[in-house]
Scaffold this motif. Structure first.
Motif, PDB file in Angstrom:
ATOM      1  N   ILE A 281       0.842  -1.195   0.000  1.00 10.70           N
ATOM      2  CA  ILE A 281       0.000   0.000   0.000  1.00 10.70           C
ATOM      3  C   ILE A 281       0.878   1.246   0.000  1.00 10.70           C
TER       4      ILE A 281
ATOM      5  N   GLU B 196      -3.538  -2.658  -3.295  1.00 10.79           N
ATOM      6  CA  GLU B 196      -3.987  -1.345  -3.746  1.00 10.79           C
ATOM      7  C   GLU B 196      -5.444  -1.330  -4.183  1.00 10.79           C
TER       8      GLU B 196
ATOM      9  N   ASP C 225      -8.208   0.531  -2.218  1.00  8.19           N
ATOM     10  CA  ASP C 225      -8.514   1.938  -2.488  1.00  8.19           C
ATOM     11  C   ASP C 225      -9.470   1.995  -3.681  1.00  8.19           C
TER      12      ASP C 225
ATOM     13  N   VAL D 263       3.060   0.440   6.026  1.00 10.91           N
ATOM     14  CA  VAL D 263       2.597   1.582   5.240  1.00 10.91           C
ATOM     15  C   VAL D 263       3.631   2.706   5.262  1.00 10.91           C
TER      16      VAL D 263
END
Length: 200
Positions: free
Chosen positions: A25, A111, A114, A170
């Motif tokens: 991410i 990803e 998102d 992250v």
């Protein structure tokens, strides 16, 4: 093997994938607040506690001489499944509405959590990521009740370790090589090792 060390290794096995997912991410420049990371960790711990409690309820109905072996075999099965997911050829990630109903896609392409491609994990996207990280946690929770792992201690450890690993992943993802995704092989290997320890 001591109970404390055994519980720690179990908690590590079901939490370490959070670091790899967090890194991926971060590599995609997608951010997530500490508050939302804690929500995800609490969801993961709650799923574990729920499934472990169900396992504790079922346990008295199973012959005790076979219960531990059943739990160990289940952990090995989960570990093999996670390894299969890791080696399976990844599909091209597409962040679309399918992520809402297929949280397993998030494990292969983090990803995709998102969904609106805003660069931030927020709202219902937190639930998507939380559910994805809870898939193996839920399955492992049920199995853990048969091998003598204390539910509350393990759930608390999972919450803490998931928070730390996801946050660290992250924050450091953008600085690391994409090879960091290889850490995803660790959960499966650890669960298999734990299962084998309980079998012998």
């Amino acid at each position: 093997m001591g109970t404390v060390l055994f519980t720690f290794l179990f908690g590590l096995a079901v939490s370490v994938d959070s670091f790899g997912i967090g890194c991926m991410i971060g590599l995609k420049k997608i951010s997530i607040s500490l508050k939302r990371i804690c929500v995800i960790a609490l969801l993961s711990g709650s799923c574990f506690l729920l499934s472990a409690s169900f396992g504790q309820w079922v346990k008295p109905f199973i012959d005790q001489t076979h219960a531990e072996r059943l739990g160990a075999l289940a952990l090995i099965g989960i570990g093999l499944f996670l390894l299969f997911q890791f080696v399976k050829s990844p599909k091209k990630p597409v962040a679309d509405e399918k992520a809402w109903v297929q949280p397993t896609r998030v494990l292969q392409s983090p990803e995709t959590a998102d969904v609106d491609q805003s660069g931030h994990i927020k709202g219902m996207e937190v639930l998507i990521l939380g559910l994805a990280l809870s898939l193996d946690t839920f399955a492992a929770g049920f199995s853990s009740s048969f091998i003598g792992i204390a539910p509350f201690q393990a759930a608390s450890l999972i919450v803490i370790m998931t928070s730390i690993m996801l946050y660290t992943g992250v924050k450091t993802g953008a600085k690391l090589s994409k090879k960091v995704n290889n850490i995803s092989v660790l959960p499966g290997m650890l669960l298999i090792i734990i299962g084998l320890i309980k079998l012998v």
